[in-house]
Design a protein around this motif. Sequence first.
Motif, PDB file in Angstrom:
ATOM      1  N   GLY A 278      42.004  48.706  31.449  1.00 11.70           N
ATOM      2  CA  GLY A 278      43.012  48.294  32.388  1.00 11.70           C
ATOM      3  C   GLY A 278      42.821  46.581  32.310  1.00 11.70           C
ATOM      4  N   PHE A 279      43.485  46.041  33.454  1.00 11.22           N
ATOM      5  CA  PHE A 279      43.447  44.579  33.333  1.00 11.22           C
ATOM      6  C   PHE A 279      43.539  44.025  34.603  1.00 11.22           C
ATOM      7  CE2 PHE A 279      45.272  40.541  32.539  1.00 11.22           C
ATOM      8  CZ  PHE A 279      45.469  40.464  30.759  1.00 11.22           C
ATOM      9  N   SER A 280      42.496  43.158  35.077  1.00 12.06           N
ATOM     10  CA  SER A 280      42.212  42.458  36.076  1.00 12.06           C
ATOM     11  C   SER A 280      40.969  42.597  36.828  1.00 12.06           C
ATOM     12  CB  SER A 280      43.382  42.749  37.475  1.00 12.06           C
ATOM     13  OG  SER A 280      42.914  43.855  38.104  1.00 12.06           O
ATOM     14  N   ASN A 281      40.048  43.498  36.396  1.00  9.20           N
ATOM     15  CA  ASN A 281      38.586  43.730  37.055  1.00  9.20           C
ATOM     16  C   ASN A 281      38.599  43.387  38.405  1.00  9.20           C
ATOM     17  OD1 ASN A 281      35.972  43.764  36.658  1.00  9.20           O
ATOM     18  ND2 ASN A 281      35.433  41.834  36.603  1.00  9.20           N
ATOM     19  N   SER A 282      39.374  44.342  39.061  1.00 12.35           N
ATOM     20  CA  SER A 282      39.612  44.721  40.412  1.00 12.35           C
ATOM     21  C   SER A 282      38.546  45.188  41.053  1.00 12.35           C
ATOM     22  CB  SER A 282      40.657  45.364  40.845  1.00 12.35           C
ATOM     23  OG  SER A 282      40.920  46.502  40.263  1.00 12.35           O
ATOM     24  N   ILE A 283      38.182  45.273  42.365  1.00 15.29           N
ATOM     25  CA  ILE A 283      37.042  45.798  42.904  1.00 15.29           C
ATOM     26  C   ILE A 283      37.275  47.387  42.383  1.00 15.29           C
ATOM     27  CG2 ILE A 283      36.203  46.645  45.076  1.00 15.29           C
ATOM     28  CD1 ILE A 283      36.987  44.081  46.281  1.00 15.29           C
ATOM     29  N   ASN A 284      38.134  48.035  42.836  1.00 15.17           N
ATOM     30  CA  ASN A 284      38.238  49.397  42.360  1.00 15.17           C
ATOM     31  C   ASN A 284      37.711  49.876  40.956  1.00 15.17           C
ATOM     32  OD1 ASN A 284      39.564  49.981  44.817  1.00 15.17           O
ATOM     33  ND2 ASN A 284      41.682  49.906  44.350  1.00 15.17           N
ATOM     34  N   SER A 285      37.856  48.776  40.050  1.00 13.73           N
ATOM     35  CA  SER A 285      37.574  49.047  38.686  1.00 13.73           C
ATOM     36  C   SER A 285      35.856  49.726  38.529  1.00 13.73           C
ATOM     37  CB  SER A 285      37.672  48.093  37.684  1.00 13.73           C
ATOM     38  OG  SER A 285      36.777  46.924  38.091  1.00 13.73           O
ATOM     39  N   THR A 286      35.286  49.189  39.510  1.00 23.31           N
ATOM     40  CA  THR A 286      33.659  49.749  39.441  1.00 23.31           C
ATOM     41  C   THR A 286      33.661  50.870  40.452  1.00 23.31           C
ATOM     42  OG1 THR A 286      33.335  48.158  41.160  1.00 23.31           O
ATOM     43  CG2 THR A 286      33.196  47.060  39.028  1.00 23.31           C
ATOM     44  N   ILE A 287      34.452  51.246  41.105  1.00 25.42           N
ATOM     45  CA  ILE A 287      34.273  52.319  41.970  1.00 25.42           C
ATOM     46  C   ILE A 287      34.716  53.750  41.488  1.00 25.42           C
ATOM     47  CG2 ILE A 287      35.062  53.435  44.134  1.00 25.42           C
ATOM     48  CD1 ILE A 287      35.436  50.346  45.223  1.00 25.42           C
ATOM     49  N   VAL A 288      35.840  53.554  40.612  1.00 20.63           N
ATOM     50  CA  VAL A 288      36.343  54.941  39.907  1.00 20.63           C
ATOM     51  C   VAL A 288      35.244  55.223  38.928  1.00 20.63           C
ATOM     52  CG1 VAL A 288      37.359  53.506  37.975  1.00 20.63           C
ATOM     53  CG2 VAL A 288      38.320  55.579  38.656  1.00 20.63           C
ATOM     54  N   SER A 289      35.361  56.598  38.693  1.00 22.66           N
ATOM     55  CA  SER A 289      34.229  57.171  37.564  1.00 22.66           C
ATOM     56  C   SER A 289      35.260  57.930  36.394  1.00 22.66           C
ATOM     57  CB  SER A 289      33.554  58.378  38.294  1.00 22.66           C
ATOM     58  OG  SER A 289      32.500  58.846  37.376  1.00 22.66           O
ATOM     59  N   PRO A 290      34.924  57.491  35.066  1.00 21.54           N
ATOM     60  CA  PRO A 290      34.157  56.443  34.777  1.00 21.54           C
ATOM     61  C   PRO A 290      34.303  55.166  35.208  1.00 21.54           C
ATOM     62  CG  PRO A 290      35.243  57.338  32.723  1.00 21.54           C
ATOM     63  CD  PRO A 290      35.674  58.051  34.146  1.00 21.54           C
ATOM     64  N   ALA A 291      33.255  54.025  35.241  1.00 19.58           N
ATOM     65  CA  ALA A 291      33.667  52.662  35.511  1.00 19.58           C
ATOM     66  C   ALA A 291      34.629  52.184  34.426  1.00 19.58           C
ATOM     67  CB  ALA A 291      32.621  51.984  35.456  1.00 19.58           C
ATOM     68  N   LEU A 292      35.712  51.534  35.009  1.00 20.15           N
ATOM     69  CA  LEU A 292      36.905  51.197  33.938  1.00 20.15           C
ATOM     70  C   LEU A 292      36.485  49.877  33.103  1.00 20.15           C
ATOM     71  CD1 LEU A 292      39.795  51.589  33.285  1.00 20.15           C
ATOM     72  CD2 LEU A 292      40.230  50.210  35.178  1.00 20.15           C
ATOM     73  N   THR A 293      36.720  49.988  31.956  1.00 20.30           N
ATOM     74  CA  THR A 293      36.689  48.800  31.045  1.00 20.30           C
ATOM     75  C   THR A 293      38.041  47.935  31.294  1.00 20.30           C
ATOM     76  OG1 THR A 293      35.538  49.839  29.199  1.00 20.30           O
ATOM     77  CG2 THR A 293      36.976  47.989  28.800  1.00 20.30           C
ATOM     78  N   THR A 294      37.817  46.610  31.790  1.00 16.44           N
ATOM     79  CA  THR A 294      39.130  45.858  31.990  1.00 16.44           C
ATOM     80  C   THR A 294      38.802  44.547  31.646  1.00 16.44           C
ATOM     81  OG1 THR A 294      40.288  45.327  33.993  1.00 16.44           O
ATOM     82  CG2 THR A 294      37.713  45.519  34.292  1.00 16.44           C
ATOM     83  N   VAL A 295      40.009  43.751  31.607  1.00 18.23           N
ATOM     84  CA  VAL A 295      40.099  42.321  31.285  1.00 18.23           C
ATOM     85  C   VAL A 295      39.778  41.697  32.667  1.00 18.23           C
ATOM     86  CG1 VAL A 295      41.487  40.295  30.615  1.00 18.23           C
ATOM     87  CG2 VAL A 295      41.745  42.491  29.621  1.00 18.23           C
ATOM     88  N   ASP A 296      38.790  40.796  32.745  1.00 19.54           N
ATOM     89  CA  ASP A 296      38.390  39.944  33.972  1.00 19.54           C
ATOM     90  C   ASP A 296      39.281  38.904  34.129  1.00 19.54           C
ATOM     91  OD1 ASP A 296      37.044  39.003  36.400  1.00 19.54           O
ATOM     92  OD2 ASP A 296      35.992  37.735  34.619  1.00 19.54           O
ATOM     93  N   GLN A 297      40.246  38.889  34.963  1.00 28.37           N
ATOM     94  CA  GLN A 297      41.048  37.533  35.230  1.00 28.37           C
ATOM     95  C   GLN A 297      40.385  36.784  36.436  1.00 28.37           C
ATOM     96  OE1 GLN A 297      44.552  40.287  36.391  1.00 28.37           O
ATOM     97  NE2 GLN A 297      45.515  38.359  35.713  1.00 28.37           N
TER      98      GLN A 297
END
Length: 341
Positions: A278-297
């Motif tokens: 994904g993209f943005s490193n939102s709070i939800n990215s760590t709650i979803v399973s599996p935890a989401l790889t994402t770009v940290d904005q």
Amino acid sequence: MTKKRNVTLKEIALKLDLSISTISRALNNHPDISPETVERVNKLATELNYAPNIFAKGFRTHRTHIIGVIVPNVSHLYTSTMLKGVLDQAEHLGYRVIISESKNNENKQVEMLQTMIQFGVDGVIMSLAKKTQSIDTILQLLEHIPLVLFDKVSPKIPCTQVVINEEAAAFNAVEHLIETGKKRIAIIKETENSFNSKKRFEGYQRALKTYNLPIDEKVILSTEDISITNGRRLTNILLSLKNKPDAIFAITDNAAIGAIKALHKFKIKIPEEIAVVGFSNSINSTIVSPALTTVDQPGNKIGKTAVKYLINEIENSKPEVLFKTITVNTNLIVRDSSFKA
């Protein structure tokens, strides 16, 4: 009930038998006013609950020490991190902040800009509404006060702009998927040709070309509302293909989370069968399973940087930097949704 009114400098001056100018200077701790007078004035002002009229003061000094901020949606998680940065940095530099939202409506955006000027703000920080077509009002604003754009910007507007390197960030995300062995990578992006979506798509394309992977229109899907619901819907379309993707890059975390929900429904293993980024490193990215790889904005840093450059333009007749694009670095947060099997 009798309506309360603000106490004026004139009333304080009459009670203390002093001139209005003396009262004003005493309240501002002017060195020409004796400590005894300053103490008398401040004591009475406190007793009368006197509050200075910052707009009247701004009229006299040509400065209100207020900056306006206009964003498409104040409730958006990423926007809230940028606003926190704006508020913290503005307070640190002695400025107040008025925040408004355009609701992603161009007409509302124009209305808010005009209101900010009427309020006498010293400058404006703005993230453009989607589908902003006319920039005439924005160009007119630049004739009156400084403007800094952040997050959603436009190369057509000659002002300082604070952004992340959208293209490079997307390239790194897709490159990561390729390095884990993925070869057929889908993208979920916005329908509108917004600055952010366009640059992230360019990064996606460059990564595929760099690694000699085909660009297949069948796995390039767009939606006007880049939400969890549409991320899930578009992933269902990808799963209906005869030649399914082995990875999905979504230009927002919400769309990526929607993709994960769709993959769970069909019991597809993540990331072994299909990886998701994904993209943005939102709070939800760590709650979803599996935890989401994402770009940290780094929203907080973007907000602080925008304030720094705006106030530099406000306070300096010849600012250190004028009409420059400031790029804030990002990094990829690798989590379970894209680990190599």
